[in-house]
Design an enzyme around this catalytic site. Structure first.
Site, short mmCIF file in Angstrom:
data_model
loop_
_atom_site.label_atom_id
_atom_site.label_comp_id
_atom_site.label_asym_id
_atom_site.label_seq_id
_atom_site.Cartn_x
_atom_site.Cartn_y
_atom_site.Cartn_z
N LYS A 62 83.04 17.02 24.43
CA LYS A 62 82.38 17.37 25.70
C LYS A 62 81.34 18.48 25.57
O LYS A 62 80.42 18.56 26.38
CB LYS A 62 83.44 17.77 26.72
CG LYS A 62 84.23 16.63 27.31
CD LYS A 62 83.41 15.83 28.30
CE LYS A 62 84.27 14.87 29.11
NZ LYS A 62 83.50 14.17 30.15
N SER A 319 88.27 11.48 20.59
CA SER A 319 87.41 12.24 21.50
C SER A 319 87.88 13.67 21.76
O SER A 319 87.08 14.51 22.17
CB SER A 319 87.26 11.50 22.83
OG SER A 319 88.53 11.30 23.43
#
Length: 420
Positions: A62, A319
């Site tokens: 992110k 992720s």
């Protein structure tokens, strides 16, 4: 997002914008090194190479999108302060990027956000506001605060600069794994998948990009089937990082154009992959971070994947790795139970000396390691007749070992039932 805005972004020079994102992120984000996975290659029959964004700064991908967005803001926008909504990973990315740019950041998080992510966000200097029971309520509150107080809002996924930042992952993969055939990416709001797909199709369009979502998060499946964004009536998954009820408008448009296929994964497979990463690669991966790994078990359902000729070289994206110890402990236990590595059984015994020893000797002979014992007179159905319920948790070597233990106990005359 208005359709005119979407068309403007769709017509942008994506190659130029992605290269600019690479320049902005240089020196800030880590170029996460590819990790070949022998165990997953053996299990799947394909060449599997991990992209470990769980090792990225702030613990997830992110920061790429958050930093690229904040780096694109003018000084006047920064001076207003920054606000966003996030279940955790985007929050840390925004907080880190805002600190680096000298801007004040306010992060709105759902009240159920794990304390680990709340504390980590505050550690980067951001103000954290816990508002709403789910992400969508936190998001609505953050938007209203931005509008009412003239604060710069940074969308967690439905923003072109955020998407370009996430797309830099694909450029690293294409450079590091030149023979890659398939990239598997988890999908929540769609920012990561949109960035990956947009980059791949503009730099190396023959590579397939396959999205993955939990079965309990059906918004993307339903949206693609309908041909427009569809909000899920409910979301039920342990992978809170991809638990989004409504996909983004821009991310949907990009993925509708560029994504090759979508597969749905089970909660069991997600938990299994978290444990496998710990055991075999010594990597800590959160549930959302394991979604792409879980998809390796479902690629047989992808017509695009199955119809592609030749050898498959697959890169699943891990992720994120921001998972608290309580959650990871529960995940490990669930996975060990599903693998037949832990079993609990109950057996009613007469409350006389020697019964517990008899059970213990049998288990020792069968090489079942006792983890926990509970000896309770009041749980037994025959406690008025001097009975006792013995609950035993043992470490086992798989389903066949469990069957042997239960069969042996029954053969010896014990009335035993498996609890889990």
């Amino acid at each position: 997002m208005q359709s005119e805005q979407i068309e403007t972004f769709l017509s942008r020079n994506h190659v130029e914008d992605l290269n600019q994102a690479v320049q902005r992120l240089s020196g800030t984000v880590r170029h996460t090194d590819i990790i070949p996975s022998q165990i997953l290659s053996e299990m799947s029959g394909f060449s599997i190479n991990l992209k470990p964004e769980n090792l990225q700064r702030t613990g997830s991908f992110k920061i790429r999108g958050a930093y690229n967005k904040i780096a694109s803001l003018s000084q006047s926008q920064l001076d207003k302060g920054i606000i966003t909504a996030s279940a955790g990973n985007h929050a840390q990315g925004v907080a880190y990027a805002a600190r680096e740019r000298g801007a004040k950041a306010t992060i709105v998080m759902p009240q159920i956000t794990p304390p680990l992510k709340v504390d980590a966000t505050r550690a980067y200097g951001a103000d954290v506001v816990l508002e709403g029971t789910v992400f969508d309520e936190s998001f609505a509150y953050a938007v209203s605060q931005a509008e009412d107080n003239d604060i710069t809002f940074v969308h967690p996924f439905d923003d072109y600069d955020v998407i370009c930042g996430q797309g830099t992952i694909a450029l690293e993969i294409l450079n590091d794994v030149p023979d890659v055939t398939d990239i598997v990416v988890p999908m929540g709001g769609g920012g990561l998948a949109a960035g990956i797909a947009m980059a791949v199709k503009n730099f190396k369009p023959d590579v397939h990009v396959i999205g993955a979502t939990p079965e309990g998060s059906p918004a993307w499946h339903d949206s693609f089937a309908a041909g427009h964004v569809v909000e899920a009536t409910s979301v039920n998954t342990s992978a809170e990082g991809v638990a989004v009820k409504r996909p983004g408008d821009l991310t949907f448009s990009l993925l509708n154009r560029y994504l090759d296929d979508l597969v749905m994964v089970s909660e069991r497979d997600i938990s299994e992959m978290i444990l496998l990463m710990l055991e075999k690669h010594k990597l800590v991966v959160e549930a959302a971070g394991a979604v792409a790994l879980a998809a390796l078990n479902r690629l047989s359902t992808s017509q695009v994947f199955q119809s592609a000729p030749g050898k498959h070289v697959i890169v699943p994206i891990l992720s994120g790795g921001n998972i608290d110890t309580v959650t990871i402990g529960a995940v490990i236990q669930r996975s060990m139970i599903s693998r037949g590595r832990i079993m609990q059984f109950g057996v009613e015994l007469p409350d006389v000396p020697g019964q517990l020893a008899a059970i213990a000797n049998l288990l020792a002979t069968l090489r079942a390691n006792v983890i926990e014992l509970n000896h309770d007179q009041f749980k037994a159905s025959g406690h008025y007749r001097n009975g006792v319920l013995l609950e035993v948790t043992v470490e086992t070597n798989g389903p066949d070992h469990i069957a042997l233990i239960l069969d042996t106990l029954r053969t010896k005359g014990f009335r035993v039932r498996q609890e889990y």
